[in-house]
Design a protein around this motif. Structure first.
Motif, PDB file in Angstrom:
ATOM      1  N   ASP A 181       0.752  -1.141   0.139  1.00  0.00           N
ATOM      2  CA  ASP A 181       0.037  -0.024  -0.132  1.00  0.00           C
ATOM      3  C   ASP A 181       0.703   1.377   0.108  1.00  0.00           C
ATOM      4  OD1 ASP A 181      -2.151  -1.574   0.045  1.00  0.00           O
ATOM      5  OD2 ASP A 181      -2.552  -1.415   2.321  1.00  0.00           O
ATOM      6  N   SER A 182       2.270   1.136   0.392  1.00  0.00           N
ATOM      7  CA  SER A 182       2.719   2.244   0.487  1.00  0.00           C
ATOM      8  C   SER A 182       3.322   2.877  -1.102  1.00  0.00           C
ATOM      9  CB  SER A 182       4.123   2.049   1.412  1.00  0.00           C
ATOM     10  OG  SER A 182       5.204   1.348   0.408  1.00  0.00           O
ATOM     11  N   ALA A 183       3.337   2.158  -1.974  1.00  0.00           N
ATOM     12  CA  ALA A 183       3.573   2.567  -3.165  1.00  0.00           C
ATOM     13  C   ALA A 183       2.342   3.177  -3.903  1.00  0.00           C
ATOM     14  CB  ALA A 183       3.726   1.110  -4.096  1.00  0.00           C
ATOM     15  N   ALA A 184       2.564   4.385  -4.566  1.00  0.00           N
ATOM     16  CA  ALA A 184       1.617   4.943  -5.368  1.00  0.00           C
ATOM     17  C   ALA A 184       1.180   4.377  -6.586  1.00  0.00           C
ATOM     18  CB  ALA A 184       2.226   6.452  -5.632  1.00  0.00           C
ATOM     19  N   VAL A 185      -0.318   4.311  -6.640  1.00  0.00           N
ATOM     20  CA  VAL A 185      -1.063   3.552  -7.640  1.00  0.00           C
ATOM     21  C   VAL A 185      -1.807   4.328  -8.298  1.00  0.00           C
ATOM     22  CG1 VAL A 185      -2.466   1.640  -8.212  1.00  0.00           C
ATOM     23  CG2 VAL A 185      -0.994   1.347  -6.367  1.00  0.00           C
ATOM     24  N   ASP A 186      -1.827   4.705  -9.522  1.00  0.00           N
ATOM     25  CA  ASP A 186      -2.584   5.596 -10.351  1.00  0.00           C
ATOM     26  C   ASP A 186      -2.938   4.756 -11.693  1.00  0.00           C
ATOM     27  OD1 ASP A 186      -3.742   7.338 -12.098  1.00  0.00           O
ATOM     28  OD2 ASP A 186      -1.998   8.927 -11.961  1.00  0.00           O
ATOM     29  N   PRO A 187      -4.230   4.217 -11.789  1.00  0.00           N
ATOM     30  CA  PRO A 187      -4.830   3.453 -12.762  1.00  0.00           C
ATOM     31  C   PRO A 187      -4.580   4.148 -14.177  1.00  0.00           C
ATOM     32  CG  PRO A 187      -6.493   3.564 -11.107  1.00  0.00           C
ATOM     33  CD  PRO A 187      -5.202   4.179 -10.389  1.00  0.00           C
ATOM     34  N   SER A 188      -4.644   5.420 -14.206  1.00  0.00           N
ATOM     35  CA  SER A 188      -4.098   6.088 -15.537  1.00  0.00           C
ATOM     36  C   SER A 188      -2.751   6.181 -16.083  1.00  0.00           C
ATOM     37  CB  SER A 188      -5.040   7.534 -15.281  1.00  0.00           C
ATOM     38  OG  SER A 188      -4.027   8.373 -14.617  1.00  0.00           O
ATOM     39  N   LYS A 189      -1.961   5.905 -14.988  1.00  0.00           N
ATOM     40  CA  LYS A 189      -0.520   5.817 -15.143  1.00  0.00           C
ATOM     41  C   LYS A 189       0.052   4.704 -14.545  1.00  0.00           C
ATOM     42  CE  LYS A 189      -0.108  11.011 -15.474  1.00  0.00           C
ATOM     43  NZ  LYS A 189       0.476  12.228 -14.667  1.00  0.00           N
ATOM     44  N   PRO A 190      -0.202   3.477 -15.214  1.00  0.00           N
ATOM     45  CA  PRO A 190       0.270   2.366 -14.574  1.00  0.00           C
ATOM     46  C   PRO A 190       1.707   2.335 -14.709  1.00  0.00           C
ATOM     47  CG  PRO A 190      -0.621   2.034 -16.833  1.00  0.00           C
ATOM     48  CD  PRO A 190      -0.959   3.190 -16.331  1.00  0.00           C
ATOM     49  N   ASN A 191       2.397   1.841 -13.814  1.00  0.00           N
ATOM     50  CA  ASN A 191       3.802   1.628 -13.378  1.00  0.00           C
ATOM     51  C   ASN A 191       4.469   0.207 -13.827  1.00  0.00           C
ATOM     52  OD1 ASN A 191       6.128   3.190 -12.701  1.00  0.00           O
ATOM     53  ND2 ASN A 191       6.570   1.706 -11.006  1.00  0.00           N
ATOM     54  N   ASN A 192       5.588   0.358 -14.975  1.00  0.00           N
ATOM     55  CA  ASN A 192       5.873  -1.102 -15.406  1.00  0.00           C
ATOM     56  C   ASN A 192       7.091  -1.235 -14.981  1.00  0.00           C
ATOM     57  OD1 ASN A 192       7.366   0.856 -16.918  1.00  0.00           O
ATOM     58  ND2 ASN A 192       6.378   0.791 -18.714  1.00  0.00           N
ATOM     59  N   VAL A 193       7.815  -2.151 -15.416  1.00  0.00           N
ATOM     60  CA  VAL A 193       9.332  -2.577 -14.902  1.00  0.00           C
ATOM     61  C   VAL A 193      10.262  -1.562 -15.490  1.00  0.00           C
ATOM     62  CG1 VAL A 193      11.293  -4.206 -15.434  1.00  0.00           C
ATOM     63  CG2 VAL A 193       9.059  -4.952 -15.150  1.00  0.00           C
ATOM     64  N   PRO A 194      10.395  -1.075 -16.628  1.00  0.00           N
ATOM     65  CA  PRO A 194      11.214   0.272 -16.911  1.00  0.00           C
ATOM     66  C   PRO A 194      11.369   1.233 -16.061  1.00  0.00           C
ATOM     67  CG  PRO A 194      10.476  -0.729 -18.842  1.00  0.00           C
ATOM     68  CD  PRO A 194       9.743  -1.299 -17.709  1.00  0.00           C
ATOM     69  N   ASN A 195       9.899   1.706 -15.771  1.00  0.00           N
ATOM     70  CA  ASN A 195       9.737   2.917 -14.965  1.00  0.00           C
ATOM     71  C   ASN A 195      10.158   2.650 -13.507  1.00  0.00           C
ATOM     72  OD1 ASN A 195       8.588   4.256 -17.024  1.00  0.00           O
ATOM     73  ND2 ASN A 195       6.459   3.667 -16.447  1.00  0.00           N
ATOM     74  N   THR A 196       9.709   1.327 -12.896  1.00  0.00           N
ATOM     75  CA  THR A 196      10.316   1.104 -11.508  1.00  0.00           C
ATOM     76  C   THR A 196      11.814   0.998 -11.504  1.00  0.00           C
ATOM     77  OG1 THR A 196       8.473  -0.448 -11.334  1.00  0.00           O
ATOM     78  CG2 THR A 196      10.133  -0.808  -9.903  1.00  0.00           C
ATOM     79  N   VAL A 197      12.416   0.493 -12.470  1.00  0.00           N
ATOM     80  CA  VAL A 197      13.889   0.543 -12.286  1.00  0.00           C
ATOM     81  C   VAL A 197      14.388   2.043 -12.381  1.00  0.00           C
ATOM     82  CG1 VAL A 197      16.031   0.130 -13.715  1.00  0.00           C
ATOM     83  CG2 VAL A 197      14.309  -1.687 -13.381  1.00  0.00           C
ATOM     84  N   ARG A 198      13.889   2.851 -13.286  1.00  0.00           N
ATOM     85  CA  ARG A 198      14.473   4.072 -13.492  1.00  0.00           C
ATOM     86  C   ARG A 198      14.114   5.039 -12.293  1.00  0.00           C
ATOM     87  NH1 ARG A 198      10.995   5.368 -17.124  1.00  0.00           N
ATOM     88  NH2 ARG A 198      12.338   4.342 -18.791  1.00  0.00           N
TER      89      ARG A 198
END
Length: 292
Positions: A181-198
């Protein structure tokens, strides 16, 4: 006069041969191979592309990275794909196997091979300044945590399952949901693998969870924390490969899949965080040249 004529003839001949050489080179580099792959495979595929092109100078590989299920949708709509490599055999079984390609009458896929495995890991900023050693550390108030959140991204549920199993192994199962729950979740801007690494590389987050192969590809810019096989999902994350019904260069595509299964291909997979599955698992009407 004869000498001048002879010189002109040789010049024209050499010019013609030069033009022929240019055409030949152009023809040699014209063949292309469209490879769709899960974004967790970006690092391994870049190295496999380099090695394969070196052995096959007449073929250029174009890599398209993305969420496995979204790439499968593109194939079902008829988009050209010579080799498809999702991060789950379930995508092959549920989304493509024996499914019709829109407007073509062809099957999206009739076979696949499982060529490698993966695992979930925690990544931190280079040097691990917050001294994160275990899952429980991700629950500390000073830790900014990031994770994959896309609805169709297989990494989303894999991250959640990994966190729950690892937290339970540490004897603190109640912390898993707090971390999730501590990670931000925005359904309109899903976070993928490259974004997580970045996010971790650039310091907007202190830690995240991604695939081991994605972490290895960025190992110069972050630290990697691995976990026991009993919780890292290495028994469930299996990468498949197939030549879909939308392929335009089937012969070269089969050569590339064969390269994935070769000793050289397996060595590249090992070096890039993708333990090869040996022997590869085969399902469906696997072509004869890949049958053993």
């Amino acid at each position: 006069m004869r000498s001048k004529t002879s010189f002109l003839y040789r010049a024209v001949l050499m010019g013609g041969l030069g033009l022929l050489a240019v055409v030949s080179v152009g023809q040699a580099t014209a063949a292309s191979l469209e490879v769709f792959h899960a974004d967790s495979l970006a690092g391994p595929m870049a190295e496999l592309k380099k090695a394969f092109e070196g052995k096959n100078p007449g073929v250029t590989i174009n890599l398209t990275s993305g969420v496995s299920r979204q790439l499968a949708e593109r194939i079902l709509k008829g988009e050209t794909c010579d080799v498809f490599a999702p991060s789950s055999q379930a995508v092959m079984d549920q989304d493509l196997m024996n499914k019709p390609i829109a407007g073509s009458g062809k099957e999206a896929a009739s076979w696949y091979v499982i060529f490698s495995a993966n695992e979930m890991v925690v990544i931190t900023q280079k040097g691990n300044p917050l001294q994160i050693r275990q899952i429980a550390d991700l629950a500390r108030p000073e830790v900014r945590f990031v994770r994959i959140t896309g609805e169709k991204d297989l990494g989303t549920n894999r991250t959640i399952e990994f966190l729950k199993q690892a937290a339970a192994l540490e004897g603190k199962p109640e912390l898993a949901q707090k971390i999730i729950d501590s990670a931000a979740v925005d359904p309109s801007k899903p976070n993928n693998v490259p974004n997580t690494v970045r996010a971790v590389k650039e310091g907007t987050a202190n830690a995240g969870v991604v695939y081991y192969s994605a972490a290895v590809a960025a190992k110069n810019d972050l630290d990697i924390i691995r976990f026991p096989a009993s919780v890292n999902l290495s028994d469930k994350i299996l990468n498949a490969a197939s030549v879909p019904g939308t392929a335009k260069n089937t012969e070269a595509a089969l050569r590339f899949v064969r390269f994935l299964l070769s000793a050289e291909g397996q060595d590249i997979l090992k070096e890039t965080g993708q333990p090869p599955v040996i022997p590869a698992t085969r399902k469906g009407n696997v072509p004869a040249e890949l049958a053993s």
